[in-house]
Design an enzyme around this catalytic site. Sequence first.
Site, short mmCIF file in Angstrom:
data_model
loop_
_atom_site.label_atom_id
_atom_site.label_comp_id
_atom_site.label_asym_id
_atom_site.label_seq_id
_atom_site.Cartn_x
_atom_site.Cartn_y
_atom_site.Cartn_z
N ASP A 115 34.92 43.84 73.05
CA ASP A 115 33.87 43.09 72.43
C ASP A 115 33.93 41.81 72.90
OD1 ASP A 115 36.59 42.48 71.59
OD2 ASP A 115 36.22 42.58 69.13
N ASP A 118 38.57 36.15 75.73
CA ASP A 118 38.87 34.87 75.03
C ASP A 118 39.87 34.42 75.96
OD1 ASP A 118 38.75 33.01 72.70
OD2 ASP A 118 40.83 33.76 72.33
N LYS A 146 34.11 34.03 76.50
CA LYS A 146 34.28 32.48 76.04
C LYS A 146 35.04 32.07 77.40
CE LYS A 146 35.14 32.81 71.20
NZ LYS A 146 36.20 32.71 70.13
N VAL A 168 33.45 33.96 66.28
CA VAL A 168 32.24 34.57 66.09
C VAL A 168 32.53 36.16 65.39
CG1 VAL A 168 30.45 33.66 67.73
CG2 VAL A 168 31.73 35.64 68.47
P1 IMP Z 1 42.25 37.93 74.38
O1 IMP Z 1 43.35 38.82 74.93
O2 IMP Z 1 42.57 36.38 74.12
O3 IMP Z 1 41.06 37.70 75.72
O4 IMP Z 1 41.52 38.58 73.32
C1 IMP Z 1 40.63 39.35 72.95
C2 IMP Z 1 40.51 39.58 71.63
O5 IMP Z 1 40.64 38.73 70.79
C3 IMP Z 1 39.16 40.58 71.30
O6 IMP Z 1 39.39 41.79 71.66
C4 IMP Z 1 39.08 40.15 69.85
O7 IMP Z 1 39.74 40.98 69.20
C5 IMP Z 1 39.89 38.89 69.70
N1 IMP Z 1 38.78 37.54 69.58
C6 IMP Z 1 38.90 36.50 70.46
N2 IMP Z 1 37.80 35.78 70.05
C7 IMP Z 1 37.25 36.29 69.00
C8 IMP Z 1 36.16 35.87 68.25
O8 IMP Z 1 35.47 34.81 68.24
N3 IMP Z 1 35.86 36.55 67.20
C9 IMP Z 1 36.42 37.80 66.85
N4 IMP Z 1 37.50 38.25 67.69
C10 IMP Z 1 37.76 37.49 68.71
MG MG Z 2 39.59 43.32 70.32
#
Ligand code: IMP
Ligand code: MG
Length: 195
Positions: A115, A118, A146, A168
């Site tokens: 989805d 981040d 992001k 979001v």
């Molecule tokens: P990463 O490992 O930090 O890249 O995390 C990714 C995961 O963080 C995504 O699959 C989402 O579950 C969650 N996430 C990050 N930002 C958001 C947001 O703005 N809204 C909802 N879930 C988010």
């Molecule tokens: Mg996720």
Amino acid sequence: MTIDEKTAFHKTSPESDIAEILISGEEIQKRVTEIAAQIDEYYANSPNNLILLGILKGSVVFLSDLMKKIKSPVEIDFMKVSSYHSGTVSSGTVTIMLDIRRQDFNKCDILIIEDIIDSGRTLSYLTNYLKLKGAASVHTCTLLDKPSRREVDFTPDFCGFEIPDKFVVGYGLDYNEKYRALPYVGVLRDELYKN
Ligand code: IMP
Ligand code: MG
């Protein structure tokens, strides 16, 4: 107060918690069609099976729209990982809650469907994990990115939209399991998650 009135009182509309619609349902559909065409083109000459690997639960809405628009034959599979323990705070570690089990990794082009990216930790970890399992290829496709939040160096192969550093929800994305069914991506009102 009747039982119906009480139920209605507790079930306030999710729309009222959205500060701003960032990407409309129409914009998302248009972009998903474009990404599907890019995926078709990219894998056109591969002899392997294309597996869309949805990361539960956030990717399910994106995955279900995307798979209908991809013309090449695809299989779907799922993994569930947890990098967020609650709300909006990242724990920094990735835990596999549901694994993918296949005998034919060496014949599979795995396209991870997420989805949002981040910190980059989830996709970076999963890419390495699936390569170690012996997949013929591993690529990544995310609806949202992001880039300003990255903690590990990672660039998705296919991406719908780059967005600013705002929390979001909608189109599969949640806050504490709510708002996934909204047909658009919206910014959650600050006061609902910030103290
Ligand atoms: P990463 O490992 O930090 O890249 O995390 C990714 C995961 O963080 C995504 O699959 C989402 O579950 C969650 N996430 C990050 N930002 C958001 C947001 O703005 N809204 C909802 N879930 C988010
Ligand atoms: Mg996720």
